[in-house]
Design a protein around this motif. Structure first.
Motif, PDB file in Angstrom:
ATOM      1  N   VAL A  44       0.837  -1.207   0.000  1.00 27.90           N
ATOM      2  CA  VAL A  44       0.000   0.000   0.000  1.00 27.90           C
ATOM      3  C   VAL A  44       0.870   1.255   0.000  1.00 27.90           C
ATOM      4  CG1 VAL A  44      -1.621   1.359   1.388  1.00 27.90           C
ATOM      5  CG2 VAL A  44      -1.996  -1.100   1.068  1.00 27.90           C
ATOM      6  N   MET A  45       1.920   1.245   0.809  1.00 27.35           N
ATOM      7  CA  MET A  45       2.792   2.406   0.922  1.00 27.35           C
ATOM      8  C   MET A  45       3.513   2.683  -0.401  1.00 27.35           C
ATOM      9  SD  MET A  45       4.383   1.674   4.719  1.00 27.35           S
ATOM     10  CE  MET A  45       5.359   3.169   4.794  1.00 27.35           C
ATOM     11  N   ILE A  46       4.032   1.634  -1.027  1.00 27.81           N
ATOM     12  CA  ILE A  46       4.776   1.819  -2.276  1.00 27.81           C
ATOM     13  C   ILE A  46       3.853   2.295  -3.400  1.00 27.81           C
ATOM     14  CG2 ILE A  46       6.071   0.614  -4.075  1.00 27.81           C
ATOM     15  CD1 ILE A  46       7.223  -1.166  -1.836  1.00 27.81           C
ATOM     16  N   GLU A  47       2.675   1.674  -3.502  1.00 28.54           N
ATOM     17  CA  GLU A  47       1.743   2.049  -4.569  1.00 28.54           C
ATOM     18  C   GLU A  47       1.244   3.479  -4.404  1.00 28.54           C
ATOM     19  OE1 GLU A  47      -1.324  -0.868  -4.533  1.00 28.54           O
ATOM     20  OE2 GLU A  47      -0.125  -2.387  -5.591  1.00 28.54           O
ATOM     21  N   PHE A  48       0.891   3.851  -3.183  1.00 31.16           N
ATOM     22  CA  PHE A  48       0.374   5.201  -2.954  1.00 31.16           C
ATOM     23  C   PHE A  48       1.483   6.247  -3.070  1.00 31.16           C
ATOM     24  CE2 PHE A  48      -1.165   8.676  -0.160  1.00 31.16           C
ATOM     25  CZ  PHE A  48      -2.353   8.954  -0.835  1.00 31.16           C
ATOM     26  N   GLY A  49       2.669   5.904  -2.580  1.00 28.74           N
ATOM     27  CA  GLY A  49       3.775   6.851  -2.634  1.00 28.74           C
ATOM     28  C   GLY A  49       4.334   7.070  -4.023  1.00 28.74           C
ATOM     29  N   SER A  50       4.087   6.122  -4.939  1.00 29.65           N
ATOM     30  CA  SER A  50       4.622   6.238  -6.301  1.00 29.65           C
ATOM     31  C   SER A  50       3.727   7.073  -7.217  1.00 29.65           C
ATOM     32  CB  SER A  50       4.809   4.839  -6.907  1.00 29.65           C
ATOM     33  OG  SER A  50       3.571   4.149  -6.983  1.00 29.65           O
ATOM     34  N   LYS A  51       2.559   7.493  -6.742  1.00 27.45           N
ATOM     35  CA  LYS A  51       1.684   8.335  -7.551  1.00 27.45           C
ATOM     36  C   LYS A  51       2.297   9.715  -7.728  1.00 27.45           C
ATOM     37  CE  LYS A  51      -2.649   6.040  -6.229  1.00 27.45           C
ATOM     38  NZ  LYS A  51      -3.982   6.231  -5.602  1.00 27.45           N
ATOM     39  N   LEU A 298      13.480  12.799   2.460  1.00 27.67           N
ATOM     40  CA  LEU A 298      12.532  12.217   1.501  1.00 27.67           C
ATOM     41  C   LEU A 298      11.845  10.991   2.102  1.00 27.67           C
ATOM     42  CD1 LEU A 298      14.629  12.504  -1.777  1.00 27.67           C
ATOM     43  CD2 LEU A 298      12.518  13.735  -1.267  1.00 27.67           C
ATOM     44  N   LEU A 299      12.600  10.192   2.845  1.00 30.42           N
ATOM     45  CA  LEU A 299      12.003   9.025   3.505  1.00 30.42           C
ATOM     46  C   LEU A 299      10.939   9.462   4.502  1.00 30.42           C
ATOM     47  CD1 LEU A 299      11.873   6.024   4.240  1.00 30.42           C
ATOM     48  CD2 LEU A 299      13.787   6.410   5.813  1.00 30.42           C
ATOM     49  N   TRP A 300      11.231  10.510   5.258  1.00 32.80           N
ATOM     50  CA  TRP A 300      10.249  11.006   6.245  1.00 32.80           C
ATOM     51  C   TRP A 300       8.997  11.538   5.541  1.00 32.80           C
ATOM     52  CZ3 TRP A 300      12.854   8.587   9.480  1.00 32.80           C
ATOM     53  CH2 TRP A 300      12.653   8.696  10.851  1.00 32.80           C
ATOM     54  N   GLY A 301       9.214  12.261   4.440  1.00 27.20           N
ATOM     55  CA  GLY A 301       8.066  12.729   3.676  1.00 27.20           C
ATOM     56  C   GLY A 301       7.251  11.584   3.119  1.00 27.20           C
ATOM     57  N   PHE A 302       7.942  10.542   2.646  1.00 22.36           N
ATOM     58  CA  PHE A 302       7.262   9.348   2.135  1.00 22.36           C
ATOM     59  C   PHE A 302       6.428   8.683   3.235  1.00 22.36           C
ATOM     60  CE2 PHE A 302       7.363   4.701   1.708  1.00 22.36           C
ATOM     61  CZ  PHE A 302       6.722   4.532   0.488  1.00 22.36           C
ATOM     62  N   LEU A 303       6.991   8.554   4.421  1.00 19.36           N
ATOM     63  CA  LEU A 303       6.264   7.924   5.532  1.00 19.36           C
ATOM     64  C   LEU A 303       5.072   8.777   5.962  1.00 19.36           C
ATOM     65  CD1 LEU A 303       9.258   6.628   7.699  1.00 19.36           C
ATOM     66  CD2 LEU A 303       7.718   5.266   6.268  1.00 19.36           C
ATOM     67  N   ASP A 304       5.243  10.099   5.975  1.00 22.50           N
ATOM     68  CA  ASP A 304       4.123  10.976   6.332  1.00 22.50           C
ATOM     69  C   ASP A 304       2.972  10.825   5.334  1.00 22.50           C
ATOM     70  OD1 ASP A 304       5.390  11.980   8.536  1.00 22.50           O
ATOM     71  OD2 ASP A 304       6.084  13.821   7.564  1.00 22.50           O
ATOM     72  N   ARG A 305       3.325  10.785   4.052  1.00 19.90           N
ATOM     73  CA  ARG A 305       2.303  10.699   3.002  1.00 19.90           C
ATOM     74  C   ARG A 305       1.598   9.346   3.021  1.00 19.90           C
ATOM     75  NH1 ARG A 305      -1.096  13.748  -0.057  1.00 19.90           N
ATOM     76  NH2 ARG A 305      -1.403  12.881  -2.148  1.00 19.90           N
ATOM     77  N   THR A 306       2.360   8.285   3.050  1.00 23.37           N
ATOM     78  CA  THR A 306       1.770   6.948   2.962  1.00 23.37           C
ATOM     79  C   THR A 306       1.097   6.530   4.267  1.00 23.37           C
ATOM     80  OG1 THR A 306       3.930   5.982   3.522  1.00 23.37           O
ATOM     81  CG2 THR A 306       3.382   6.186   1.197  1.00 23.37           C
ATOM     82  N   GLY A 307       1.505   7.167   5.380  1.00 20.16           N
ATOM     83  CA  GLY A 307       0.848   6.856   6.648  1.00 20.16           C
ATOM     84  C   GLY A 307      -0.622   7.226   6.629  1.00 20.16           C
ATOM     85  N   ILE A 308      -0.957   8.278   5.898  1.00 17.75           N
ATOM     86  CA  ILE A 308      -2.360   8.681   5.764  1.00 17.75           C
ATOM     87  C   ILE A 308      -3.165   7.571   5.097  1.00 17.75           C
ATOM     88  CG2 ILE A 308      -3.919  10.386   4.739  1.00 17.75           C
ATOM     89  CD1 ILE A 308      -1.562  12.371   4.816  1.00 17.75           C
TER      90      ILE A 308
END
Length: 373
Positions: A44-51, A298-308
């Motif tokens: 879920v995290m990879i798919e949502f974060g790759s948009k 960038l990793l922190w931003g990725f975690l913040d975004r995909t955590g939602i």
């Protein structure tokens, strides 16, 4: 051409790999303990974060994180723990917003003025801790923590109607800066990226150059390794402490600028807080290296975004914060383990070379004795 040290290269690669593997294993175990599927969570995290829209969001989110990490790293490089970046960037952004809202200069003049004011206020605020450290030996940890509280109280006092703020519904904020002072954006799809990413990249280059290619950077690192040795070589430790804190505060002054100049256009009660403390984790995670801290941001931003998105998928909302903590711990522990292992290898190598030298010397003495006989 400089010969590559194979063992040093292996150790450099081993530390992040060990940290990544350990973080994935521990995080997976935590997710399993909640009764959820960790593989599905990562998918879920990879798919949502790759948009595309997520990527733009992640980059914009990572810019203040990165600037905060830079501010912390300047102090770390000489064993100064500037824990006051949070207060420094907030008070800097507040007074920069007040100045920006009061001026009506052309944008090409007003934007630099706002940025310079923010950096100057941030430097002055952190400089208080530097002066107290240099002249009275007061721990910068204590003073910067207290200055965080003072900064919050100072902002709260002035952020009231009739003082330096105005009321908009239930929110208080400084007067809006004029449209001409809005920062530029980069034309990307589907949404533009905030142009302050360029300033962040330039700040990283300047940080790398000053630390690694200037006399000041050498002195700063020398003081960080050994104050007594640096003092003996002619470096003024007190001056370096004050200068480093001023530079750290000036970098902290940039942290609030992407928000002030790119989205909020004023300082209000809803201005983001806590970024300074995130910078401490990112500086540790990136090992005080500009590229490492950029990847960590960038990793922190990725975690913040995909955590939602994970929360929408039924996962506990605290799982991302747990991931962040695990990652930082794994990186710190992994690098320390690899450092100790590398030190043992180096000691063993030196011991073998000394033993070989002693054997050669002994053989030479025996040969001379045989000739004499």
């Amino acid at each position: 051409m400089k010969k590559i040290d194979k063992n040093k290269l292996i150790l450099a690669v081993a530390a992040p790999l060990l940290a990544i593997v350990a973080a994935i294993v521990i995080t997976s175990a935590i997710i399993l303990s909640t009764g959820e599927d960790p593989i599905r969570a990562y998918t879920v995290m990879i798919e949502f974060g790759s948009k595309s829209d997520s990527q733009v969001w992640i980059v914009d989110k990572s810019v203040p994180y990165y600037l905060s990490a830079l501010a912390v790293a300047i102090g770390f490089r000489m064993n100064l723990f500037n824990i006051g970046v949070d207060g420094q960037y907030r008070v800097a952004a507040f007074f920069a917003a007040v100045v920006g809202g009061a001026l009506t200069l052309p944008g090409f003049l007003q934007i630099p003025v706002i940025i310079i004011v923010a950096m100057a206020v941030g430097a002055l605020w952190s400089g208080i801790a530097g002066v107290l450290k240099a002249t009275r030996g007061v721990s910068e940890v204590i003073t910067t923590i207290m200055l965080n509280f003072i900064a919050g109280s100072l902002i709260g006092y002035f952020l009231q109607e009739g003082r330096l703020a105005e009321k908009d519904g239930n929110l208080f904020h400084t007067p809006n800066i004029p449209d001409s002072s809005h920062f530029f954006t980069l034309p990307t799809n589907p949404e533009p990226i905030g142009g302050f990413v360029v300033i962040a990249a330039l700040a990283g280059v300047v940080y790398w150059f000053v630390i690694n290619r200037t006399r000041f950077g050498f002195d700063l690192r020398a003081v960080g390794h050994s104050e007594s040795a640096a003092e003996a070589s002619g470096v003024s430790v007190k001056r370096m402490v004050v200068t480093s804190m001023l530079l750290s505060g000036a970098a902290a002054g940039l942290v609030g600028m992407p928000t002030l100049l790119g989205s909020s256009y004023n300082y209000g009660t809803d201005f983001p807080v806590g970024i300074g403390f995130t910078g401490i984790a990112l500086a540790l995670l990136g090992r005080n290296h500009p590229l490492g801290m950029a990847l960590a941001a960038l990793l922190w931003g990725f975690l913040d975004r995909t955590g939602i998105q994970l929360e929408f998928e039924g996962y506990a909302q605290e799982i991302v914060e747990v991931m962040k903590g695990v990652i930082v711990l794994c990186v710190v522990i992994a690098y320390e383990l690899v450092r100790r292992y590398g030190l043992r290898l180096q000691q063993r190598k030196v011991g073998e070379e000394l033993a070989a030298l002693a054997r050669d010397k002994g053989n030479g003495t025996n040969d001379k004795a045989g000739v004499s006989a």
